[in-house]
Enzyme design. Structure first.
Site, PDB file in Angstrom:
ATOM      1  N   CYS A  10     -27.847   0.994   4.567  1.00 21.62           N
ATOM      2  CA  CYS A  10     -27.497   2.409   4.425  1.00 21.62           C
ATOM      3  C   CYS A  10     -27.054   2.767   3.024  1.00 21.62           C
ATOM      4  O   CYS A  10     -26.711   1.917   2.223  1.00 21.62           O
ATOM      5  CB  CYS A  10     -26.461   2.815   5.454  1.00 21.62           C
ATOM      6  SG  CYS A  10     -25.092   1.691   5.651  1.00 21.62           S
ATOM      7  N   HIS A  13     -21.510  10.715   9.089  1.00 23.50           N
ATOM      8  CA  HIS A  13     -20.232  10.958   8.422  1.00 23.50           C
ATOM      9  C   HIS A  13     -19.685  12.340   8.722  1.00 23.50           C
ATOM     10  O   HIS A  13     -18.550  12.643   8.395  1.00 23.50           O
ATOM     11  CB  HIS A  13     -20.370  10.760   6.918  1.00 23.50           C
ATOM     12  CG  HIS A  13     -20.514   9.314   6.579  1.00 23.50           C
ATOM     13  ND1 HIS A  13     -21.742   8.699   6.546  1.00 23.50           N
ATOM     14  CD2 HIS A  13     -19.598   8.353   6.339  1.00 23.50           C
ATOM     15  CE1 HIS A  13     -21.557   7.420   6.268  1.00 23.50           C
ATOM     16  NE2 HIS A  13     -20.278   7.185   6.142  1.00 23.50           N
ATOM     17  N   GLU A  35     -30.737   4.815   6.165  1.00 25.46           N
ATOM     18  CA  GLU A  35     -30.130   6.135   6.014  1.00 25.46           C
ATOM     19  C   GLU A  35     -31.120   7.035   5.286  1.00 25.46           C
ATOM     20  O   GLU A  35     -31.614   6.689   4.228  1.00 25.46           O
ATOM     21  CB  GLU A  35     -28.849   5.980   5.198  1.00 25.46           C
ATOM     22  CG  GLU A  35     -28.092   7.251   4.941  1.00 25.46           C
ATOM     23  CD  GLU A  35     -28.482   7.938   3.653  1.00 25.46           C
ATOM     24  OE1 GLU A  35     -28.783   7.229   2.680  1.00 25.46           O
ATOM     25  OE2 GLU A  35     -28.492   9.178   3.626  1.00 25.46           O
ATOM     26  N   ARG A  92       0.829  -1.212   0.000  1.00 23.18           N
ATOM     27  CA  ARG A  92       0.000   0.000   0.000  1.00 23.18           C
ATOM     28  C   ARG A  92       0.870   1.271   0.000  1.00 23.18           C
ATOM     29  O   ARG A  92       0.568   2.250   0.666  1.00 23.18           O
ATOM     30  CB  ARG A  92      -0.960   0.005   1.203  1.00 23.18           C
ATOM     31  CG  ARG A  92      -2.062  -1.026   1.086  1.00 23.18           C
ATOM     32  CD  ARG A  92      -2.950  -1.005   2.302  1.00 23.18           C
ATOM     33  NE  ARG A  92      -2.225  -1.452   3.472  1.00 23.18           N
ATOM     34  CZ  ARG A  92      -2.608  -1.250   4.731  1.00 23.18           C
ATOM     35  NH1 ARG A  92      -3.722  -0.589   4.968  1.00 23.18           N
ATOM     36  NH2 ARG A  92      -1.889  -1.687   5.749  1.00 23.18           N
TER      37      ARG A  92
END
Ligand code: GLN
Ligand code: ZN
Length: 769
Positions: A658, A709, A680, A16
């Site tokens: 969601c 969020h 959601e 990564r």
């Protein structure tokens, strides 16, 4: 002539590297040059792998520092005006602003929407039916395209300087437009096509001058149910592009071409790539329809999954084409290898037996090489490679780790009514009310509470072996106790234990179930710097021991209020794993469902009266073609119900979903027959709920009242307004009050404040009048 190539390659790096380079850059520790150098290094390495695997071209243009769709927004100069760029920013700064937004001062690097005082990032959505998220281009009547090919041309130059033959991969103009969204209802994206074709043509000319030999134009939308105007637009667009000097490879993947097949074959391009893994049945008609002068690129190795290819079956498909077709035959993975890890055959965390059954991107390139040699020089030339592949496949087919007779027997013996609750909802509702005495507008949360630095540190230390299991478990029990105390103080009605002990909602269960394996380096990009390491679901699923009961009963022992047990549903576990290809997904889902059913029964027996089975991925599993929806929804809802319906009437089953458009699958959501569903809805200002109202959704429903969020704390008034809006469409007696999703990414101060306001809003709602 047989060539091999790939539509795209993973870009994040085995360790990564790109992720960490991005994060360093975003923290301000490195400049643009340092980040670009990491990108260049990764490209060079990945091209070298392609060359070493004998590919005829390396693919250029598939690399992106953040997202390949966002690269095209930069390439065609169509950044939305709302970002207010004035030309003083660097191209890279603009690019990251599109991706990440501009946070307002208090948002700690999170974009939280224009409403909160910043500029919201471009929306993200799933790339077709994958778990990769792209940044959604925004188009409006004022959209103009201005070719800015500098970055792409530099990458072509880099590859040429390294001595590679280059094929450039681009998203085709129609898919690019299709993937975007329009901000104004009155513009038709197709109206922008002519304006977009001019820079495409100019780009093709420049790529030709830069020494590219082919351009691959990805048009995966050819596998969707397209409106007639879009089908017609293909002919117009490709007639214009055909003026290019460079040969074009039109590429499609993920889905059969069906009614678009003959059109795709006839477009004036030099070659066509098709996905022979998802649509092997179309290969013959494509070979018939595609003029002999064109290249046929067959996506023969699965680019979406991690299994070693069955080379014999592949050869049986390819041989007739190789013998009969006079035109060139190319072999490739079915789609870009972006969706699989770079390498699995050497992964240190997977045992050697299982490793031999797997193929990451590198190994898939090796498979192409073997197939080509077998076709050109005969199978004898790759005798050893074929023998090794056959042995691995045979071992997988016959392994006792894969096939467990007890699991098959249980599936076969599943009673007809196993996916139905004993009584209808009204009867259960009465029994549950009698048991829990919940007030109107009951309050709850979705499961997780903040995963604090202390929790993450304890888990990391436990994984490294520095914290003994009893100490780790004691620490988690302590976290649970803290979460319970917080919820009691807030006055929530139905509590959760907070999921402190869970790293991830799928991995947590996969690690405790038989049939799953976990890699050390099996990273796949999810979006930008975010990667996931999906479990490998390789065998029949069984549950050797309860997975959540000790945590949930500990939590329940701390409070007199009902404690909700938290499980992940079978469809979500399936969707977020690499799943076996040797049996239908429906059967795998059913095996997982039985394990979850047993867990629910154990929770119930241990006194947990409310059980939530999360299915956030149910909607995203929908097939790309509408005709296939019914079949999928049938088995997916069946699997959920098998998981959920083993409990008695007085046990309340919740589910949670969601970030999805639910309206087109409401009958199936209702058919799940969960007693309560939490969804959601706050980001759409409760608009999503309208469909539930019109449909007269029968059971209880908790429309999320704030977006988890964002760190923004909603006021009790905000929540009250949303709930009143909800009560306009859903009878008040059916409504619950809860956030949009789990709170694990939030910090405690804002969580506490938001939930206090939520409880206050519920109190106000309960007041008469
Ligand atoms: N129970 C999970 C949580 O709260 C649900 C997560 C999700 O919906 N993605 O974290
Ligand atoms: Zn959620």
């Amino acid at each position: 002539m047989i060539k091999i190539h790939t539509l795209g390659y993973p870009r994040i790096g085995l360790q990564r590297e790109l992720k960490f380079a991005l994060e360093r850059h975003w923290r301000g520790e490195t400049d643009e040059g340092a980040l670009e150098a990491v990108g260049a290094e990764l490209r060079a390495r990945h091209w070298a792998e392609q060359r070493d695997a004998g590919l005829d071209f390396v693919t250029v243009g598939d690399f992106a520092l953040y997202d390949h769709v966002a690269n095209h927004i930069g390439l065609f100069g169509c950044e939305p005006a709302r970002f207010g760029f004035d030309g003083s920013e660097t191209a890279l700064a603009r690019y990251f602003t599109l991706a990440r937004g501009v946070a307002h001062e208090h948002a700690q690097g999170l974009c939280c929407g224009a409403a909160a005082g910043g500029t919201a990032a471009l929306e993200m959505t799933k790339w077709f039916d994958t778990n990769y998220h792209y940044l959604v281009p925004e188009f409006d009547a004022a959209t103009r395209f201005n070719l800015a090919p500098g970055r792409l041309l530099a990458e072509v130059a880099q590859a040429r300087a390294l001595g590679h033959r280059v094929k450039v991969a681009l998203i085709g103009p129609l898919s690019f437009l299709w993937l975007g969204k329009t901000r104004e209802a009155d513009i038709d994206k197709l109206d922008l096509l002519d304006d977009l074709l001019a820079p495409y043509c100019a780009l093709l000319a420049q790529l030709n001058d830069a020494g590219a030999e082919w351009v691959q134009l990805d048009e995966p939308i050819l596998g969707l149910d397209l409106p007639g105007a879009w089908i017609l637009a293909f002919e117009r667009a490709y007639r214009t592009l055909a003026t290019a000097q460079l040969p074009l490879l039109l590429s499609t993947y993920f889905s059969p071409l069906e009614e678009n097949l003959s059109m795709a074959c006839k477009l004036p391009v030099a070659g066509l790539h098709v996905d022979a893994v998802r649509a092997p049945h179309e290969l013959q008609s494509i070979a018939d329809w595609l003029p002999e002068t064109k290249v046929l690129s067959v996506g023969i190795v699965d680019g979406r999954n991690i299994w070693r290819a069955d080379l014999d079956t592949a050869l049986a498909r390819l041989l007739p084409l190789a013998m009969r077709r006079r035109g060139e035959l190319w072999l490739a993975p079915s789609c870009s290898l972006l969706h699989v890890p770079l390498n699995l055959r050497e992964d240190p965390a997977i045992d050697p037996e299982l490793r031999a059954w797997l193929a990451g991107a590198r190994e898939k390139l090796g498979e192409l090489q073997v197939l080509r040699r077998a076709l050109i020089e005969g199978e004898g030339s790759v005798y050893l490679e074929l023998r090794e592949a056959r042995a691995a496949l045979e071992a997988r087919r016959t392994s006792e780790r894969v096939r467990r007779p007890a699991v098959a027997a249980r599936v076969a013996a599943l009673a007809v009514g196993a996916d139905r609750r004993a009584s209808p909802y009204s009867v259960r509702q009465a029994a549950q009310q009698e048991r829990f005495h919940l007030p109107p507008y009951p309050t709850t949360t979705i499961g997780s509470f903040p995963q604090t630095a202390a929790i993450r540190a304890a888990r990391a230390a436990f994984k490294r072996g520095e914290l003994a299991r009893p100490d780790y478990e004691a620490a988690m029990r302590c976290e649970i106790e803290g979460a319970v105390r917080e919820q009691e103080a807030l006055g929530l009605d139905v509590l959760v234990h907070g999921e402190a002990e869970r790293n991830d909602m799928v991995e947590y269960f996969g690690e405790q179930l038989d049939g799953f394996a976990f890699s050390a380096n099996g990273w796949v990009q999810s979006y930008g710097s975010r990667c996931v390491k999906p479990p490998v679901l390789f065998g029949d699923v069984a549950r050797p021991a309860p997975m959540t009961v000790a945590w949930s009963t500990h939590a329940q022992s701390l409070t007199a209020r009902p404690m909700k047990g938290m499980l992940t549903g079978p469809v979500t576990i399936l969707q977020w794993s690499f799943v076996r290809d040797d049996q239908p997904r429906s059967l795998t889902a059913l095996q997982i469902a039985l394990a979850i059913r047993d867990e629910a029964a154990d929770l119930e027996a241990a006194g947990i009266g409310i059980i939530q089975i999360d299915e956030p991925a149910l909607r995203e599993g929908l097939p790309l073609r509408r005709a296939a929806w019914a079949g999928y929804l049938d088995w997916a809802t069946h699997a959920f119900r098998v998981a959920a319906c083993g409990v008695g009437d007085a046990t309340q089953v919740h589910t949670h979903m969601c970030y999805a458009e639910f309206n087109d699958i409401l009958p199936q959501i209702a058919a799940l027959d969960a007693d309560v569903i939490t969804i959601e809805t706050s980001r759409s200002d409760m608009e999503l709920l309208r469909g539930f109202g019109t449909f007269a959704y029968p059971n209880a429903i908790g429309p999320g009242v704030y977006d988890i969020h964002s760190p923004r704390v909603p006021s009790a008034g905000d929540i009250l307004r949303l709930m009143r809006k909800a009560a306009d469409v859903i009878p008040a007696g059916q409504l619950w009050v809860n956030p949009d999703c789990g709170l694990k990414t939030r910090a405690w101060p804002e969580t506490r404040a938001a939930l206090a306001n939520m409880v206050e809003a519920a109190r106000l709602l309960r007041q008469p009048g």
